[in-house]
Design an enzyme around this catalytic site. Structure first.
Site, short mmCIF file in Angstrom:
data_model
loop_
_atom_site.label_atom_id
_atom_site.label_comp_id
_atom_site.label_asym_id
_atom_site.label_seq_id
_atom_site.Cartn_x
_atom_site.Cartn_y
_atom_site.Cartn_z
N HIS B 223 0.86 -1.18 0.00
CA HIS B 223 0.00 0.00 0.00
C HIS B 223 0.90 1.24 0.00
CE1 HIS B 223 -4.01 -1.81 1.10
NE2 HIS B 223 -3.20 -2.82 1.41
N GLU B 297 3.50 -0.14 3.87
CA GLU B 297 3.10 1.16 3.36
C GLU B 297 4.34 1.83 2.76
OE1 GLU B 297 0.14 2.46 3.18
OE2 GLU B 297 -1.13 1.54 4.71
#
Lengths: 414, 362
Positions: B223, B297
């Site tokens: 992500h 992330e």
């Protein structure tokens, strides 16, 4: 990652459409980014007289716009004719870009409207030949402007989101027509297409730590196609015609500028692109006939085939899936001619009415417009003024889209 | 339900890495999204990798999105056409449409493995001893919408009615689905809308069906943004009973990432150190099977440095810094793998016939 990035920003609701607001439905509509306003089947362009007769123009035209519908009519025009036309039109849509697709939420359909001049042309007849030069605006890519803003006091973050799309497509036509004899005439036109489309979305988080995203796409269009027709007039009361418009490659020179800026972080991230794309426009074939039911009453009926299944579109180097269907549009109209004495002058005052069945090429949802048209005019001496209106309603998509058009044309003839 | 308990084995030192060489031209040149992959560009490049080395790379069609785009999985393994009793790793990208960089790191990992297999003995060892499954674009419809219409779209493209679109497919997995309205939402207009039911979305079903067909030993879901390495639980701020183990792996990955470009990715428990999420992929894989499951992330760290935007020239450095972490995780999974006996009474292929019906042999 992402939920906290948009915390506090509620779903967007406000929409400004020019000029009107919208109501009702929110199902997926028929508009793709490159779709002309209202209908895909914009050919051929007609002036107010033809519009009032249900858009019929293959066999009856008395102005330079005949070059665009059937150049075989040019030798039948007056010795010299010139025309200009103004218009006002609007069309509703259920979705356009981020409108109605999850970003801008609306109460129902939204409306795009525009006014202006959309035709200027001149035609001359010399013996058995007719010539014309004209320019028209055949397609509009206008969409409603969408705007949303949340203001905030100093030191806090506000928010703004704005989307616009404008553009149109114009044609310059040069045509020639000639009488062959035995009631036949034939004509051919060369058409240069030019136009543009511009789309822009700006999203801003204002205030401390804010950022801006701008996403702008512009395309300049060029193309060339032929149009032509054959007219047969075996008697003074009956005419038949066959017309065509060649398929062509509409070229698009595109520029894209996607940019992220966060001034407090000295951040500027651009992603730029340019492209040379092609959209294959369809073949159009038409057949039409008109018959004088009486010396003052004429019936005209036409059918136009659009080969949309051959439509293909590249957009910034990628082929876009369209999968259109071929369609046949049917136009029918009546014209009643009478003379009205006004101010001591006998004016020709035609009354016109028409119907149009206009299926759209998008397969899912499959839809069609049903239009009703009315028109009238005043003519005396060398001048003629025509006025027409169209009201259309779409069915099939479940959105009940509405289309309106008013055209006023002024013709000078010698 | 846990498939097997993993023993935390002593970690092996990572072998020295060759710097990856990006000699092959990708199809991403030009286009609205620059050097990032669109759906069609990814399709082209995945099949190009398969063609480059069909002995070790094979593209599978895992299912279709709402708008009928294929969700592709790239399997990398020796003897790729057959199923072997080997360690298996799953790498996912682009659950969220606007996170363009999350497509690139998984894809470039697959590209690196394919292009280095013949020349790098360490890559060859890992590929020969494992099955590496890469699904770079779980949400193709959403991604295409970000390219053509609205750059910051997050969800898939389900028409929820009332003019609202999209389900957050990283809230649509069924472990603690809808646990509360802090970690997801029942509002169709919300950015974290969980959907009408768990696995209501074809995108999550594609991942689910693949996962249940296999026996993965580790999962990474990419992500952006924040520069974090997150592990379960997401649905609660309370640690799992294997929190120390997950943290240890995350720290190892973070150290390897930092050694490349000096960028810090912060390890942490998802629900405690980032924000609560329920119905996400990692809670599901961890809750179902107990395997190490991570959300990475990617950069940048905040909106001031770009948010969901990364410069095109940063794709390569971001991949390069994640590469040793990925190789470490693959190696760790290989080292911890214990061959298992296939259960003849395993009826999963009966209850999930989609893969069979598609004629796909996983």
């Amino acid at each position: 990652m992402g939920a906290r990035a948009i915390a506090g920003i509620s779903l967007l609701a406000a929409l400004i459409a020019w000029p009107g607001a919208a109501r009702a439905q929110t199902k997926i509509g028929q508009y793709l980014d490159e779709a002309p306003l209202r209908t895909w089947n914009t050919a051929p362009f007609t002036l107010a007289a033809g519009l009032g007769r249900g858009g019929t123009s293959f066999t009856r035209a008395a102005d330079p716009s005949a070059a665009l519908s059937n150049p075989a009519l040019l030798p039948l025009l007056p010795r010299v004719s010139a025309a200009v036309q103004g218009f006002a039109e609007s069309a509703s849509m259920a979705k356009a870009g981020p409108i109605g697709t999850g970003v801008f939420l609306t109460d129902g359909n939204v409306v795009a409207s525009s006014t202006g001049l959309d035709f200027a042309g001149v035609a001359v007849r010399a013996g058995r030949w007719g010539f014309a030069l004209s320019v028209c605006r055949e397609e509009s890519y206008l969409r409603p402007t969408a705007y949303y803003e949340e203001s905030a006091p100093a030191g806090q973050n506000g928010y703004l989101l704005q989307w616009t799309q404008t553009g149109d497509l114009r044609i310059v036509n040069a045509a020639i027509g000639g009488i062959l004899g035995h009631g036949f005439s034939v004509g051919l036109g060369v058409n240069e297409v030019f136009g543009s489309l511009r789309r822009s979305l700006v999203e801003q988080v204002t205030g401390p730590g804010g950022y801006e995203i701008s996403d702008t796409v512009t395309q300049d269009f060029r193309g060339l196609f032929l149009n032509g027709g054959l007219l047969w007039s075996p008697s003074s009361r009956f005419r038949a015609a066959a017309v065509f418009r060649t398929p062509y490659a509409r070229k698009a020179a595109g520029q894209s500028a996607l940019d992220y800026r966060a001034p407090d972080g000295n951040t500027d991230i651009p992603i730029d692109a340019s492209s040379k794309d092609t959209a294959r426009q369809p073949l159009m074939l038409g057949l039409g006939g008109s018959y004088d039911l009486s010396p003052s009453l004429t019936l005209a009926v036409e059918a136009s085939y659009f080969g949309w299944s051959a439509y293909s579109l590249d957009f910034f180097g990628e082929a876009q899936d369209r999968g259109f269907r071929n369609v046949v549009r049917v136009n029918a109209g009546l014209e009643f001619r009478q003379k009205i004495p006004l101010f001591g002058i006998d004016f020709d005052m035609p009354s016109r009415v028409g119907l149009i069945y206009d299926p759209q090429p998008v397969k899912d949802p499959a839809s069609a417009y049903g239009d009703i048209t009315v028109g009238t005019g005043l003519a005396a001496g060398r001048f003629r003024l025509d006025l027409a209106a169209l009201l259309g309603r779409e069915w099939g998509s479940g959105n009940g889209l509405i289309a309106r058009r008013i055209a006023i044309s002024l013709i000078f003839q010698l | 339900m846990f498939r097997r308990a993993l023993v935390l084995a002593p970690l092996l030192a990572a072998a020295a890495l060759q710097a990856p060489v990006y000699a092959a031209a990708l199809s991403t040149e030009g286009g609205l999204n620059g050097a990032y992959h669109s759906y069609k560009e990814l399709e082209t490049d995945l099949f190009a990798l398969q063609q480059k080395n069909p002995a070790i790379a094979k593209v599978f069609d895992l299912g279709e999105s709402l708008e009928h785009r294929h969700i592709y999985g790239l399997k990398i393994s020796d003897n790729v056409a057959i199923e072997e009793n080997q360690a298996q790793i799953l790498i996912l990208g682009c659950h969220h449409a606007r996170e363009w960089i999350s497509v690139e790191v998984p894809f470039h990992f697959g590209k690196y493995l394919v292009e280095s297999y013949a020349t790098d003995p360490e890559v060859k060892r890992l590929v020969d001893q494992s099955e590496i499954w890469i699904v770079p674009m779980v949400n193709p419809d959403g991604l295409e919408y970000t390219i053509h219409t609205y750059r910051y779209w997050r969800k898939n493209r389900r028409d929820n009615g009332g003019g609202q679109f999209g389900v957050d497919i990283n809230r649509n997995y069924d472990y603690k689905w809808g646990f509360d309205n802090a970690g997801s939402s029942g509002d169709p207009g919300s950015e974290i809308y969980r959907g009408p039911a768990p696995f209501s979305e074809p995108e999550t079903r594609a991942v689910r069906d693949l996962f249940l067909k296999k026996s993965f030993g580790a999962v990474v879901s990419y992500h952006s943004f924040a520069q974090d390495i997150l592990y379960p639980w997401g649905y609660t701020d309370q640690p799992s009973d294997r929190d120390a183990e997950m943290q240890g792996i995350a720290v190892e990955m973070a150290n390897r990432i930092k050694a490349v470009n000096g960028r810090t990715y912060a390890p942490g428990q998802s629900g405690k150190d980032l924000y609560l999420t329920n119905g996400d992929a990692n809670d599901w894989t961890f809750g179902l099977s107990g395997i190490p499951s991570f959300t990475i992330e990617l950069p940048p760290i905040d909106e001031l440095l770009g948010g969901f935007f990364n410069r095109e020239e940063d794709i390569a450095p971001i991949f390069q810094e994640n590469l040793p972490a990925l190789l470490y995780l693959v190696d760790r999974t290989v080292q911890n793998f214990r061959p298992y006996l296939r259960n003849p009474f395993d009826l999963r292929s009966v209850f999930f016939p989609g893969a069979r019906a598609a004629g796909i042999l996983y």
